[in-house]
Motif scaffolding. Structure first.
Motif, short mmCIF file in Angstrom:
data_model
loop_
_atom_site.label_atom_id
_atom_site.label_comp_id
_atom_site.label_asym_id
_atom_site.label_seq_id
_atom_site.Cartn_x
_atom_site.Cartn_y
_atom_site.Cartn_z
N GLN A 1 0.81 -1.40 -0.10
CA GLN A 1 0.04 0.15 0.03
C GLN A 1 0.83 1.21 -0.08
O GLN A 1 1.66 1.29 0.87
N ALA A 2 0.37 2.06 -0.73
CA ALA A 2 1.21 3.50 -0.92
C ALA A 2 0.98 4.31 0.24
O ALA A 2 -0.22 3.81 0.98
N ASP A 3 1.70 5.30 0.63
CA ASP A 3 1.21 6.20 1.60
C ASP A 3 1.25 5.91 3.22
O ASP A 3 0.23 5.84 3.92
N THR A 4 1.82 4.73 3.42
CA THR A 4 1.80 4.08 4.87
C THR A 4 3.30 4.25 5.40
O THR A 4 3.47 3.39 6.40
N SER A 5 4.30 5.09 5.00
CA SER A 5 5.21 5.44 5.72
C SER A 5 5.07 5.94 6.93
O SER A 5 4.27 6.83 7.36
N ARG A 6 5.87 5.62 8.09
CA ARG A 6 5.87 6.10 9.33
C ARG A 6 7.35 6.52 9.87
O ARG A 6 7.96 6.81 10.64
N ALA A 7 8.15 7.12 8.53
CA ALA A 7 9.46 7.99 8.53
C ALA A 7 9.32 8.87 9.62
O ALA A 7 10.22 9.10 10.38
N THR A 8 8.44 9.70 9.78
CA THR A 8 8.33 10.78 10.69
C THR A 8 7.90 10.52 11.97
O THR A 8 7.96 11.46 12.80
N THR A 9 7.24 9.35 12.34
CA THR A 9 6.75 8.95 13.59
C THR A 9 7.11 7.80 14.19
O THR A 9 7.17 7.59 15.52
N ILE A 10 8.21 7.00 13.42
CA ILE A 10 9.00 6.08 13.87
C ILE A 10 9.95 6.43 14.92
O ILE A 10 10.71 7.40 14.61
N SER A 11 10.35 5.67 16.07
CA SER A 11 11.16 6.04 16.97
C SER A 11 12.28 5.06 17.22
O SER A 11 13.43 5.35 17.32
N SER A 12 11.72 3.70 16.67
CA SER A 12 12.79 2.58 16.71
C SER A 12 12.14 1.44 15.89
O SER A 12 11.20 1.46 16.13
N LEU A 13 13.02 0.60 15.44
CA LEU A 13 12.63 -0.64 15.00
C LEU A 13 13.43 -1.69 15.58
O LEU A 13 14.64 -1.61 15.97
N THR A 14 12.80 -2.97 15.63
CA THR A 14 13.57 -4.08 16.11
C THR A 14 13.57 -5.22 14.94
O THR A 14 12.55 -5.86 14.73
N MET A 15 14.88 -5.17 14.50
CA MET A 15 15.00 -6.14 13.17
C MET A 15 15.14 -7.69 14.16
O MET A 15 15.88 -7.71 14.85
N PRO A 16 14.14 -8.48 13.72
CA PRO A 16 14.68 -9.89 14.36
C PRO A 16 15.67 -10.38 14.10
O PRO A 16 16.32 -10.23 13.03
N GLY A 17 16.32 -10.89 15.16
CA GLY A 17 17.80 -11.64 14.95
C GLY A 17 17.38 -13.15 14.27
O GLY A 17 16.36 -13.57 14.32
N LEU A 18 18.58 -13.70 13.80
CA LEU A 18 18.47 -15.23 13.27
C LEU A 18 18.96 -15.89 14.35
O LEU A 18 20.37 -15.82 14.81
N THR A 19 18.21 -16.90 14.73
CA THR A 19 18.69 -17.84 15.99
C THR A 19 18.37 -19.04 15.21
O THR A 19 17.24 -19.52 14.92
N PHE A 20 19.42 -19.75 14.88
CA PHE A 20 19.23 -21.11 14.32
C PHE A 20 18.88 -22.18 15.51
O PHE A 20 19.27 -22.22 16.53
N ALA A 21 18.06 -22.79 15.09
CA ALA A 21 17.37 -23.98 15.82
C ALA A 21 18.55 -25.08 16.20
O ALA A 21 19.46 -25.50 15.21
N THR A 22 18.61 -25.75 17.44
CA THR A 22 19.56 -26.69 17.85
C THR A 22 18.79 -27.92 18.19
O THR A 22 17.92 -27.90 18.61
#
Length: 174
Positions: free
Chosen positions: A19-40
């Motif tokens: 969807q267009a016009d859904t940017s949060r560039a001016t309201t976002i304060s942080s983002l959490t990119m999920p880490g990669l954790t391999f299953a063991t």
């Protein structure tokens, strides 16, 4: 010996991929990119001298999130339903001989399943955290290079361009 570049995050955005016009560039304060954790898988032989947690060609459930200032009313559209999202970043790439600004894109398919407003008062700007679950697709490209790609339905797990599950799909006859 070549020196690895240094990537410094300078700006972020989160938006719906479709969807267009859904940017949060001016309201976002942080983002959490999920880490990669391999299953063991633990192997603890009764006649052995140690247990070993063998790495499996699968990852644990990723849990991305982002926080925005104010109340993001648009986020309630489709909440709880899987959707594709773009987590975007701008990085200053620093290396010997100069640098440049490069893009990072994480494409994540998942459902926003939690909305949690911060504790606040009229003197402080309220923020809200949005957390995802049911992540079935996650890919990260930095400066045009795919770092990883994982898709639950495709049964593909690529890290650094190598498909770690390809031989397993072949062994299953798929």
């Amino acid at each position: 010996m070549a020196q690895a570049p240094l990537y410094l995050l300078t700006a972020v955005d989160v938006r719906r991929a479709t969807q267009a016009d859904t940017s949060r560039a001016t309201t976002i304060s942080s983002l959490t990119m999920p880490g990669l954790t391999f299953a063991t898988g633990e192997h603890n032989p009764g006649g052995g001298v140690m247990a070993v947690n063998f790495a499996m060609p699968r990852i644990e459930a990723p849990e991305p999130a982002f926080s925005a200032k104010g109340i993001d009313t648009e986020i309630f559209t489709g909440m709880g339903e899987p959707e594709r999202w773009v987590f975007a970043g701008a990085y200053n790439k620093r290396a010997p001989g100069g640098g440049s600004v490069v893009p990072a894109r994480a494409i994540i398919e998942g459902a926003i399943t939690a909305w949690e407003p911060d504790e606040s008062d009229p003197a402080e700007f309220q923020g809200c955290t949005h957390t995802f679950a049911e992540v079935t697709h996650y890919e990260l490209v930095l400066d045009g290079v795919e770092l990883f790609y994982v898709d639950s339905y495709e049964r593909i797990l690529r890290v650094g361009g190598k498909d770690l599950f390809a031989t397993h799909r072949r062994a299953l006859g798929a």
